[in-house]
Design an enzyme around this catalytic site. Structure first.
Site, short mmCIF file in Angstrom:
data_model
loop_
_atom_site.label_atom_id
_atom_site.label_comp_id
_atom_site.label_asym_id
_atom_site.label_seq_id
_atom_site.Cartn_x
_atom_site.Cartn_y
_atom_site.Cartn_z
N HIS A 124 19.42 -5.33 29.07
CA HIS A 124 19.72 -6.50 28.23
C HIS A 124 21.09 -7.01 28.66
O HIS A 124 21.94 -6.22 29.10
CB HIS A 124 19.75 -6.01 26.77
CG HIS A 124 19.89 -7.08 25.75
ND1 HIS A 124 21.08 -7.69 25.47
CD2 HIS A 124 18.98 -7.62 24.89
CE1 HIS A 124 20.91 -8.57 24.50
NE2 HIS A 124 19.64 -8.56 24.13
N ASP A 201 22.21 2.66 25.99
CA ASP A 201 21.99 1.51 25.10
C ASP A 201 20.72 1.83 24.32
O ASP A 201 19.61 1.71 24.85
CB ASP A 201 21.85 0.24 25.94
CG ASP A 201 21.38 -0.95 25.10
OD1 ASP A 201 21.08 -0.76 23.92
OD2 ASP A 201 21.30 -2.06 25.66
N GLN A 204 16.83 -0.33 21.38
CA GLN A 204 15.38 -0.17 21.16
C GLN A 204 15.00 1.29 21.02
O GLN A 204 14.05 1.62 20.31
CB GLN A 204 14.59 -0.80 22.33
CG GLN A 204 14.88 -2.27 22.58
CD GLN A 204 14.44 -3.18 21.44
OE1 GLN A 204 13.57 -2.84 20.65
NE2 GLN A 204 15.09 -4.33 21.34
N LYS A 227 17.70 -3.77 13.99
CA LYS A 227 16.41 -3.48 14.64
C LYS A 227 15.77 -2.24 14.01
O LYS A 227 14.62 -1.92 14.26
CB LYS A 227 16.61 -3.25 16.13
CG LYS A 227 17.12 -4.52 16.83
CD LYS A 227 17.30 -4.31 18.29
CE LYS A 227 18.16 -5.37 18.93
NZ LYS A 227 17.50 -6.66 19.13
N CYS A 365 16.89 -12.16 26.83
CA CYS A 365 18.28 -11.75 27.13
C CYS A 365 18.30 -10.69 28.23
O CYS A 365 19.12 -9.76 28.19
CB CYS A 365 18.99 -11.23 25.89
SG CYS A 365 19.23 -12.49 24.67
N1 PLP Z 1 20.32 -3.84 24.12
C1 PLP Z 1 19.00 -3.95 23.96
C2 PLP Z 1 18.08 -3.07 24.75
C3 PLP Z 1 18.49 -4.87 23.04
O1 PLP Z 1 17.17 -4.97 22.85
C4 PLP Z 1 19.39 -5.68 22.31
C5 PLP Z 1 18.87 -6.72 21.40
O2 PLP Z 1 17.80 -7.23 21.58
C6 PLP Z 1 20.76 -5.50 22.50
C7 PLP Z 1 21.19 -4.57 23.42
C8 PLP Z 1 21.76 -6.28 21.72
O3 PLP Z 1 21.68 -5.95 20.37
P1 PLP Z 1 22.48 -6.77 19.27
O4 PLP Z 1 22.15 -8.22 19.47
O5 PLP Z 1 21.97 -6.23 17.97
O6 PLP Z 1 23.92 -6.50 19.47
#
Ligand code: PLP
Length: 407
Positions: A124, A201, A204, A227, A365
């Site tokens: 992401h 990270d 998910q 999430k 993203c």
């Molecule tokens: N990393 C992953 C794998 C994600 O799916 C997301 C959000 O979709 C993020 C990071 C960023 O999360 P947030 O927007 O809650 O900071």
């Protein structure tokens, strides 16, 4: 453990009763954000109705109640991810905030010109851009682990990238765009053979699997509350004490300080060193409620259910002529990304929306992985504990309608 009672679970989420364009809402955009059970909504309302107060700094009754509720939430999270110490759980605004904290603070302490940081092609933007900018700031180099055509992390290529210059590996637990589950345990073990720390990270990952940070032995694990059925505006950075102690603070202000004079400031102990300013107390309490709710159902049962939905949806989609599934990793969770012939995902998404079905279209993203497949984006359906097979049938019907309209 209680049997998995989907009807009861659905009744806990009031939004599932609403209508969209005259149809009952079918919410399949859970990888973007999940809906909230009533217990989470109640936790927020209760806080503002009865206990609203700033924390850690008041001697009065309300402040003490709010402070202990906030710190109890930290303990709930510590236990849930099995961190060794409560002060290894840092509250942030979310995954993005947690990774930015780390990129700044870890970067200040440990990254120098010529060093290398490894990420994967599945990241992401939140786990790519902060490292890219850090590398530019420090004249370091960003290395990318490629994926194969199934959307799987290529472990052999990762091994080849590791060197004495590598100072950090930062990879997703589960890809939000394709659903691929990365072999994080193997990645961590391999990096640790060279004493390289690893950040996961888990935006998910935490939603679809049990996470035990001590068993994984990851050095950092980041995730977002929203999430995980909790409110927006709260997340967690777990970090090993050894690193958190050495890293400088990310933001300066109240709470993160110990002694302040015009000449000099000393910093507060962990975790407060990284929690400058008034935090999002109600969201932290909501996260506490969400985790307790998940524990009541069991993350393994949730994962099993979501996996059945994933298999069911994938099989049904594959039976429709012209459907192309993007990302068919052997280990996959929660997400099916696809295209309907040559129809642009945005056009398909707009039509599907009119059936009251919320799905995501675009690059999610994660532009580099979409570019890898040389496509404009995908249509993504992502599953949560409250989704059922009827909802997938409705999605399949909507996809067929889209196809018909374009034929
Ligand atoms: N990393 C992953 C794998 C994600 O799916 C997301 C959000 O979709 C993020 C990071 C960023 O999360 P947030 O927007 O809650 O900071």
């Amino acid at each position: 453990m209680n049997p998995f009672d989907i009807q009861k679970i659905r009744a806990d989420f009031p939004i599932l009763d609403r209508e969209v364009y005259g149809n009952k809402l079918v919410y399949l955009d859970n990888a973007a954000t999940a809906q909230k059970p009533q217990v989470v909504i109640d936790a927020i309302v209760d806080y503002y109705t009865w206990n609203n107060s700033n924390i850690h700094r008041g001697v009065h009754y309300l402040s003490q109640i709010a402070t202990s509720a906030y710190e109890d939430a930290r303990e709930t999270i510590r236990a849930y991810i099995n961190a060794k110490e409560k002060y290894e759980v840092i509250f942030t605004k979310g995954t993005t905030d947690a990774i930015n904290l780390l990129a700044y603070s870890f970067g200040e302490k440990y990254i120098h010109a010529g060093d290398e940081i490894i990420v994967s092609a599945l990241e992401h933007h939140s786990n790519l851009v902060p490292w890219q900018i850090l590398c530019q700031r420090k004249q370091a180099k960003l290395k990318i682990v490629p994926v194969n055509d199934k959307g799987e992390f290529i472990f052999e290529e990762f091994e080849k990238l590791l060197s004495s210059k590598t100072k950090l590996v930062a990879v997703a637990h589960i890809s939000n765009a394709l659903g691929s589950i990365n072999p994080i345990k193997k990645i961590i073990k391999k990096a640790h053979e060279r004493n390289i720390p690893v950040m996961i990270d888990g935006a998910q990952g935490i939603v679809h699997s049990a996470v035990d940070v001590q068993e994984l032995d990851c050095d950092f694990y980041a995730f977002s509350g929203h999430k995980l059925y909790a409110p927006m505006g709260v997340g967690v950075l777990y970090g090993k004490e050894q690193y958190l102690e050495e890293m400088p603070p990310y933001q300066m202000g109240g709470e993160m300080v110990d002694q302040v004079s015009y000449q000099h400031t000393t910093y507060n102990r962990l975790p407060f060193k990284f929690e400058a300013g008034t935090p999002n107390v109600e969201a932290v309490l909501g996260l506490n409620a969400a985790i307790n709710y998940i524990k009541g159902i069991g993350i393994e049962q949730i994962y099993r259910h979501e996996n059945e939905l994933l298999k069911y949806a994938t099989n049904k989609l594959k039976k429709i002529e012209g459907i192309r599934i993007i990302g068919e990793a052997d280990q996959k969770a929660g997400v099916v990304s696809f295209l309907i012939g040559e129809i642009h995902p945005y056009d398909a998404g707009t039509i599907i929306d009119h059936f009251g079905i919320a799905i995501r279209t675009g690059h999610h993203c994660a532009q580099p992985i979409i570019d890898h497949f040389k496509i404009p984006g995908t249509i993504r359906a992502s599953f949560a504990m409250y989704n059922n097979f009827d909802e997938i049938d409705l999605l399949i019907n909507a996809v067929k309608q889209v196809k018909k309209m374009f034929e």
